[in-house]
Write a protein that holds these residues in place. Structure first.
Motif, short mmCIF file in Angstrom:
data_model
loop_
_atom_site.label_atom_id
_atom_site.label_comp_id
_atom_site.label_asym_id
_atom_site.label_seq_id
_atom_site.Cartn_x
_atom_site.Cartn_y
_atom_site.Cartn_z
N CYS A 360 -18.94 26.27 -36.86
CA CYS A 360 -17.54 26.70 -36.83
C CYS A 360 -16.70 25.65 -37.53
CB CYS A 360 -17.07 26.85 -35.38
SG CYS A 360 -15.41 27.57 -35.24
N TRP A 361 -15.54 26.06 -38.03
CA TRP A 361 -14.65 25.09 -38.69
C TRP A 361 -14.18 24.03 -37.69
CZ3 TRP A 361 -9.74 24.36 -36.90
CH2 TRP A 361 -9.17 25.37 -36.10
N LEU A 362 -14.10 24.41 -36.39
CA LEU A 362 -13.74 23.45 -35.35
C LEU A 362 -15.04 22.90 -34.77
CD1 LEU A 362 -11.39 22.16 -33.76
CD2 LEU A 362 -11.64 24.00 -32.08
N ARG A 363 -15.44 21.75 -35.25
CA ARG A 363 -16.78 21.21 -34.90
C ARG A 363 -16.93 20.97 -33.40
NH1 ARG A 363 -19.82 19.92 -39.45
NH2 ARG A 363 -19.00 21.31 -41.05
N ALA A 364 -15.83 20.70 -32.68
CA ALA A 364 -15.90 20.49 -31.22
C ALA A 364 -16.08 21.79 -30.46
CB ALA A 364 -14.63 19.78 -30.74
N GLY A 365 -15.85 22.90 -31.14
CA GLY A 365 -16.02 24.21 -30.50
C GLY A 365 -14.75 24.71 -29.83
N HIS A 366 -14.63 26.02 -29.73
CA HIS A 366 -13.47 26.65 -29.11
C HIS A 366 -13.70 26.99 -27.64
CE1 HIS A 366 -12.50 27.69 -33.40
NE2 HIS A 366 -11.28 27.45 -32.97
N GLY A 367 -14.95 26.92 -27.18
CA GLY A 367 -15.26 27.37 -25.82
C GLY A 367 -15.33 28.89 -25.77
N PRO A 368 -15.15 29.49 -24.58
CA PRO A 368 -15.25 30.96 -24.44
C PRO A 368 -14.02 31.66 -25.05
CG PRO A 368 -14.70 29.96 -22.33
CD PRO A 368 -14.94 28.83 -23.27
N LEU A 369 -14.29 32.65 -25.91
CA LEU A 369 -13.22 33.41 -26.56
C LEU A 369 -13.56 34.90 -26.58
CD1 LEU A 369 -12.68 31.26 -29.81
CD2 LEU A 369 -11.16 31.29 -27.83
N THR A 370 -12.55 35.73 -26.38
CA THR A 370 -12.74 37.16 -26.64
C THR A 370 -12.69 37.38 -28.15
OG1 THR A 370 -10.36 37.62 -26.57
CG2 THR A 370 -11.58 37.76 -24.48
N LEU A 371 -13.01 38.58 -28.60
CA LEU A 371 -12.91 38.88 -30.03
C LEU A 371 -11.46 38.74 -30.49
CD1 LEU A 371 -14.12 39.81 -32.70
CD2 LEU A 371 -13.91 42.18 -31.92
N GLU A 372 -10.52 39.17 -29.65
CA GLU A 372 -9.10 39.03 -29.98
C GLU A 372 -8.72 37.57 -30.18
OE1 GLU A 372 -4.75 40.11 -27.92
OE2 GLU A 372 -6.62 40.80 -27.01
N GLN A 373 -9.17 36.70 -29.27
CA GLN A 373 -8.87 35.28 -29.40
C GLN A 373 -9.62 34.66 -30.58
OE1 GLN A 373 -10.15 34.34 -25.40
NE2 GLN A 373 -8.04 34.12 -24.64
N GLY A 374 -10.85 35.13 -30.77
CA GLY A 374 -11.64 34.64 -31.90
C GLY A 374 -10.99 34.97 -33.23
N PHE A 375 -10.31 36.14 -33.31
CA PHE A 375 -9.59 36.53 -34.52
C PHE A 375 -8.40 35.61 -34.74
CE2 PHE A 375 -6.57 39.11 -36.95
CZ PHE A 375 -7.38 39.67 -37.93
N ALA A 376 -7.66 35.34 -33.67
CA ALA A 376 -6.47 34.49 -33.78
C ALA A 376 -6.84 33.07 -34.18
CB ALA A 376 -5.69 34.49 -32.47
N GLN A 377 -7.96 32.55 -33.61
CA GLN A 377 -8.39 31.18 -33.90
C GLN A 377 -9.33 31.10 -35.11
OE1 GLN A 377 -7.04 28.67 -32.33
NE2 GLN A 377 -5.93 30.03 -30.91
N SER A 378 -9.68 32.27 -35.66
CA SER A 378 -10.59 32.37 -36.80
C SER A 378 -11.92 31.66 -36.52
CB SER A 378 -9.94 31.79 -38.07
OG SER A 378 -10.56 32.30 -39.22
N CYS A 379 -12.48 31.95 -35.35
CA CYS A 379 -13.71 31.28 -34.92
C CYS A 379 -14.94 31.90 -35.60
CB CYS A 379 -13.85 31.41 -33.40
SG CYS A 379 -15.40 30.71 -32.78
N ASN A 380 -15.68 31.07 -36.32
CA ASN A 380 -16.87 31.55 -37.03
C ASN A 380 -17.98 32.00 -36.08
OD1 ASN A 380 -15.59 30.92 -39.40
ND2 ASN A 380 -16.74 29.03 -39.78
N ILE A 381 -18.13 31.29 -34.97
CA ILE A 381 -19.23 31.58 -34.04
C ILE A 381 -19.03 32.95 -33.40
CG2 ILE A 381 -20.47 30.82 -31.98
CD1 ILE A 381 -20.76 28.97 -34.45
#
Length: 606
Positions: A360-381
């Motif tokens: 992921c672009w955030l190497r520390a990780g985002h933790g648990p995310l819904t798809l909606e949150q993953g879209f907002a944070q642009s989470c690769n995982i």
């Protein structure tokens, strides 16, 4: 036979020979009279005009107006073809004397030096326009300068109106394109006109952009030129000095009325230059029916001096490039419409997937995310795990539904042309490379985040927003509304049209959901830098890693719409070939464009 009889016969023969010679002589004299006096304007079966051709040998002509149609913005303001007053200088024999004092006065009026003027005027073999030293563009005379020059009555100069097809400061250059010589294309497209003498192999025709796609209409019916007649010693012929030669037709040249707003276009290009955008593009579309309001590309170029080996003249707004995370919009649409994801379930991001070297672009990780949150944070995982539930075929179907794999610009039949593509050299998008395995899990995960082989154009990206704003119905964006005769009578019209997509449409419910998620990108996600914009905005960010030669570079994207409450415009921006260490320019550029649009509407939209 007696000698006296022979003598009479000889006399008769001599008489007949002399009579025949006399007739031949009379015939020659008559023919010469006919050629030189009676038939000078139509001689031989080919209709050769001898008088005309003898004059042409002493004629010097200069094209002042190409006769091409004007290109206008939506408010009928010209984007090309500014008319200026210019100074035409004619070659003169050294035997023709010119008052030195009046020459000195001319030099002062033109704000030049006597040395430069004499170097220019004494070397002329054909008429030429006095030009600006550093650019070679025609020197535009003021009204005062015009009056002063005319009072000098110099025999070898004339003030005349001239078209400056591509004036300094002209905008939308890559979209408008350029004209140039292309003998092969002239023969291929205009063979009939070539045979009729309406064109020559050296005639300038559209080389790119609207100049090329609408060349059939823009070519007009002839040039306007100024001609100067001299004798063999380059002395002006009395009564035949300077003459304007122009087509006599009130219907031409035509007017090409675009959907562009010239003022908005100009302000956006100024913004790009002020931000030092080296490579990139901006597309602005009207939400109502997808019309292109502005289309800008950088780097810029000079349409009068085109270097075909460079890409400066290429319109990056219709060229495919790596999109990065803005492509996650397609994956999210597929996941929602196919029911592959429960909106409440979460995906855990620890910064790395644990295989394929996928991170992921955030190497520390985002933790648990819904798809909606993953879209907002642009989470690769999150999107890699969602892609595990979709097939390559499904992803391709939704890419087509949202128009990111197809040429989307207005295409259709016209009264004069079987098929017209309004946008020159528009490229299709791409999902997989020719030899890429479509069902490889690692490939699909890279594809899901807009990497690997994925390519799309800025126009496709903004038009994807238009499609969502219309509940899944996509438009084919116009850049030209109509062609008018010079009299303003309508010649051709291009009505707005919906895209015909064999794959079908994204559902209205999914479209609405994605638009709401784009709001969260700005309120809680990667687009927080837009919160102080004049309008409330929504959109999606993206950063794509690309290889430029041996160097690793990035494309920075932002796509979206505004104002949120009553969307009026969809915008896509890309800043290409940046160093990975450079600060983000796409979000400030998107914000600046939207602020320009808000100012043009005269409302805050907050």
């Amino acid at each position: 036979m007696k000698p006296s009889q022979l003598s009479a016969l000889e006399k008769r023969r001599i008489f007949l020979v002399l009579f025949a010679i006399l007739l031949l002589f009379i015939g020659i004299i008559g023919k010469l009279f006919w050629i030189q006096i009676a038939a000078t304007e139509n001689y031989s079966s080919r209709g050769v005009n001898l008088l005309k051709n003898s004059v042409i040998q002493r004629q010097r002509a200069l094209v002042l107006d190409s006769g091409r149609g004007e290109i206008l913005d939506r408010n009928l303001k010209p984007l090309t073809g500014k008319m200026i007053k210019s100074l035409v200088v004619f070659p003169m024999s050294k035997e023709v004397s010119v008052d030195p004092q009046r020459v000195n006065q001319l030099v002062g009026i033109l704000q030049t030096t006597k040395e430069r003027w004499l170097a220019f005027s004494s070397q002329l073999k054909e008429p030429q326009v006095w030009s600006v030293t550093d650019t070679g563009k025609p020197f535009a005379l003021s009204a005062g300068q015009e009056t002063q020059i005319q009072t000098l009555t110099l025999p070898n100069v004339k003030v005349t109106e001239m078209e400056d097809r591509y004036p300094t400061g002209m905008t939308a250059r890559q979209l408008i394109g350029f004209i140039g010589q292309n003998p092969d294309r002239v023969m291929r497209l205009y063979g009939e006109d070539l045979e009729k003498g309406k064109l020559t192999l050296t005639s300038k025709i559209g080389g790119s952009g609207l100049e090329k796609t609408f060349d059939l209409w823009l070519r007009g019916i002839g040039e306007t030129s100024i001609s100067y007649f001299t004798d063999a010693g380059k002395r002006p012929l009395a009564g035949l000095d300077a003459r304007m030669i122009a087509p006599d037709n009130t219907f031409y040249p035509v007017k090409l009325v675009t959907t562009l707003d010239g003022s908005i276009q100009q302000r956006i290009e100024a913004l790009m230059d002020n931000m030092h955008i080296r490579d990139g593009a901006v597309v602005v579309q009207e939400v109502k029916q997808g019309d292109i309001v502005a289309m800008a590309s950088r780097p810029n170029y000079d349409p009068t001096q085109v270097d075909l080996a460079s890409n400066n003249w290429s319109n990056y707004a219709v060229k495919a490039t790596a999109p990065g995370s803005i492509f996650k919009t397609v994956v999210a649409a597929a996941a929602l419409d196919e029911g592959a994801v429960d909106p409440k379930e979460t995906f855990n991001c620890e910064g790395a997937l644990g295989k394929y070297g996928f991170t992921c672009w955030l190497r520390a990780g985002h933790g648990p995310l819904t798809l909606e949150q993953g879209f907002a944070q642009s989470c690769n995982i999150v999107f890699a795990k969602v892609m595990q539930r979709l097939t390559a075929s499904q992803l391709e179907t939704y890419a087509h539904k949202l128009g990111v794999l197809d040429e989307v610009g207005w295409t259709g039949k016209t009264d004069t042309q079987p098929i017209l593509h309004q946008l020159d050299a528009e490229e299709s998008g791409q999902l997989f490379g020719a030899h890429t395995p479509h069902d490889d899990e690692g490939v699909l995960m890279q594809t899901a985040i807009g990497q690997r082989d994925v390519m799309l154009t800025p126009l496709q990206a903004s038009n994807m927003i238009i499609t969502l704003l219309h509940g899944g119905k996509g438009y084919s964006p116009r850049v030209v509304q109509e062609v008018r005769y010079q009299t303003d009578r309508l010649m051709e019209s291009y009505a707005p049209k919906l895209q015909q997509v064999e794959a079908g449409r994204v559902s209205a419910a999914t479209s609405k959901t994605l638009l709401n998620w784009m709001r969260e990108v700005v309120t809680d996600g990667t687009g927080k830098g837009l919160q102080d914009a004049k309008w409330k905005l929504a959109g999606k960010s993206g950063t794509a890693q690309i290889q430029n030669g041996k160097q690793e570079k990035v494309n920075q994207w932002f796509i979206g719409y505004g104002p949120v409450a009553t969307p009026k415009y969809a915008v896509s921006v890309v800043v290409k070939n940046l160093n990975a260490s450079e600060s983000n320019k796409s979000i400030p550029l998107f914000k600046g464009v939207m602020d320009i649009l808000a100012s043009s509407e005269g409302s805050s939209g907050r």
